[in-house]
Design an enzyme around this catalytic site. Sequence first.
Site, PDB file in Angstrom:
ATOM      1  N   GLU A 132       0.841  -1.208   0.000  1.00 50.26           N
ATOM      2  CA  GLU A 132       0.000   0.000   0.000  1.00 50.26           C
ATOM      3  C   GLU A 132       0.872   1.252   0.000  1.00 50.26           C
ATOM      4  O   GLU A 132       2.066   1.197   0.279  1.00 50.26           O
ATOM      5  CB  GLU A 132      -0.900   0.032   1.254  1.00 50.26           C
ATOM      6  CG  GLU A 132      -2.139  -0.845   1.177  1.00 50.26           C
ATOM      7  CD  GLU A 132      -3.301  -0.194   0.436  1.00 50.26           C
ATOM      8  OE1 GLU A 132      -3.108   0.885  -0.166  1.00 50.26           O
ATOM      9  OE2 GLU A 132      -4.405  -0.753   0.466  1.00 50.26           O
TER      10      GLU A 132
ATOM     11  N   ARG B 117      -6.982   0.910  13.442  1.00 51.18           N
ATOM     12  CA  ARG B 117      -5.608   1.191  13.036  1.00 51.18           C
ATOM     13  C   ARG B 117      -5.628   2.234  11.925  1.00 51.18           C
ATOM     14  O   ARG B 117      -6.644   2.438  11.247  1.00 51.18           O
ATOM     15  CB  ARG B 117      -4.907  -0.062  12.531  1.00 51.18           C
ATOM     16  CG  ARG B 117      -5.447  -0.603  11.218  1.00 51.18           C
ATOM     17  CD  ARG B 117      -4.436  -1.520  10.539  1.00 51.18           C
ATOM     18  NE  ARG B 117      -4.982  -2.205   9.374  1.00 51.18           N
ATOM     19  CZ  ARG B 117      -5.033  -1.699   8.150  1.00 51.18           C
ATOM     20  NH1 ARG B 117      -4.635  -0.447   7.918  1.00 51.18           N
ATOM     21  NH2 ARG B 117      -5.516  -2.407   7.143  1.00 51.18           N
TER      22      ARG B 117
ATOM     23  N   ASN C 126      -4.781   3.738   8.285  1.00 53.92           N
ATOM     24  CA  ASN C 126      -4.766   3.206   6.935  1.00 53.92           C
ATOM     25  C   ASN C 126      -4.032   4.199   6.030  1.00 53.92           C
ATOM     26  O   ASN C 126      -2.982   4.692   6.401  1.00 53.92           O
ATOM     27  CB  ASN C 126      -6.208   2.903   6.477  1.00 53.92           C
ATOM     28  CG  ASN C 126      -6.264   1.912   5.337  1.00 53.92           C
ATOM     29  OD1 ASN C 126      -5.478   0.971   5.301  1.00 53.92           O
ATOM     30  ND2 ASN C 126      -7.195   2.101   4.416  1.00 53.92           N
TER      31      ASN C 126
ATOM     32  N   GLU D 296     -11.212  -6.064  10.986  1.00 53.46           N
ATOM     33  CA  GLU D 296     -12.220  -7.123  11.090  1.00 53.46           C
ATOM     34  C   GLU D 296     -12.006  -7.896  12.390  1.00 53.46           C
ATOM     35  O   GLU D 296     -10.878  -8.180  12.776  1.00 53.46           O
ATOM     36  CB  GLU D 296     -12.118  -8.077   9.900  1.00 53.46           C
ATOM     37  CG  GLU D 296     -12.562  -7.462   8.587  1.00 53.46           C
ATOM     38  CD  GLU D 296     -12.566  -8.469   7.452  1.00 53.46           C
ATOM     39  OE1 GLU D 296     -11.938  -9.536   7.608  1.00 53.46           O
ATOM     40  OE2 GLU D 296     -13.180  -8.190   6.417  1.00 53.46           O
TER      41      GLU D 296
ATOM     42  N   ASN E 217      -9.475   5.817   3.154  1.00 53.45           N
ATOM     43  CA  ASN E 217      -8.553   5.237   2.186  1.00 53.45           C
ATOM     44  C   ASN E 217      -7.963   6.305   1.267  1.00 53.45           C
ATOM     45  O   ASN E 217      -7.521   7.341   1.749  1.00 53.45           O
ATOM     46  CB  ASN E 217      -9.247   4.091   1.427  1.00 53.45           C
ATOM     47  CG  ASN E 217      -8.333   2.878   1.314  1.00 53.45           C
ATOM     48  OD1 ASN E 217      -7.130   2.999   1.126  1.00 53.45           O
ATOM     49  ND2 ASN E 217      -8.910   1.693   1.430  1.00 53.45           N
TER      50      ASN E 217
ATOM     51  N   ASP F 252      -9.779   1.645  -3.360  1.00 54.12           N
ATOM     52  CA  ASP F 252      -8.728   1.565  -2.346  1.00 54.12           C
ATOM     53  C   ASP F 252      -7.867   2.825  -2.439  1.00 54.12           C
ATOM     54  O   ASP F 252      -8.334   3.917  -2.126  1.00 54.12           O
ATOM     55  CB  ASP F 252      -7.928   0.273  -2.568  1.00 54.12           C
ATOM     56  CG  ASP F 252      -7.089  -0.123  -1.364  1.00 54.12           C
ATOM     57  OD1 ASP F 252      -6.719   0.755  -0.565  1.00 54.12           O
ATOM     58  OD2 ASP F 252      -6.769  -1.315  -1.235  1.00 54.12           O
TER      59      ASP F 252
END
Length: 292
Positions: free
Chosen positions: A19, A102, A104, A122, A155, A205
């Site tokens: 990422e 958390r 991102n 999750e 995101n 994303d």
Amino acid sequence: MSSSIKIESVVKEKTRMGECPVWEERETALVYVDINSQKVCRWSPLSNEVQSVSVDARVGSVALRQCGGYVIALGTRFAFLDWDTQAVTTILELEQDKPNNRFNDGKVDPKGRFFAGTMAEETAPGVRARHQGALYTLYPDHSVIKQLDQLDISNGLDWSLDHRTFFHIDSLAYAVHAFSYDVHTGKIACPKLLYHLEKEEQMPDGMCIDAEGKLWVACIDGGRIIRIDPETGKRIQTVRLPTPRITSCCFGGKDYSEMYVTSAYDGLDQTTLAKEPHAGEIFKQLPSFPES
């Protein structure tokens, strides 16, 4: 329209969840994170080597510091990373009342402020507490403000070339939103829907903007990046990649003419993985921008 652009896999060292790619001119290198491996990575196209620094939590984003080194968003804190010593220095802890959250994706704005957002992890496959995320801005004086609340998965983000608009993705909204942006204060306001993803595009994303002011959005599980015209809110190009879990993109290389695209192999079962030899690799394309 769909494009058959030349795409090559350039980083074969696979990431579980690659990422936040960012090009670092100083090092002639691509910097990125592997969230689930808790690593900040740096790939040199000159040596074709990947170096990495392990950190003590999942790291959602990395950005460059003017003085060298990096600012990172890991766990629920902002920190500085000194590459040479591998030292991580915490700037500020946030969301300590949300143990499943958390950081991102994140990116530095035109004035050097670091925007980064949070999300709930999750708790079981497909099970996630809703509306737990937020978007924060870390200022150069280390102060932090909360820009958005009640997000699901904060995101992709970027700014228009005239610095008047901020673009942001909340993945579970399956959409890109545009905000008015005050470059002097860093504040955002007045959200409006810019583009809602179509079913086959799956979930948005990471995102970046090109030299023509068009947005590129990575479609995780859609195996593609799409190019959107912010003026019209229309998709004008689709580029398919050789693996499904496409996570983010950025421009880099000499004169920033190359696009780098990250991917992931986490989230693919063993049967699918066996059919996806490129999952988790980083790709490069030399984009052409035909309008449809």
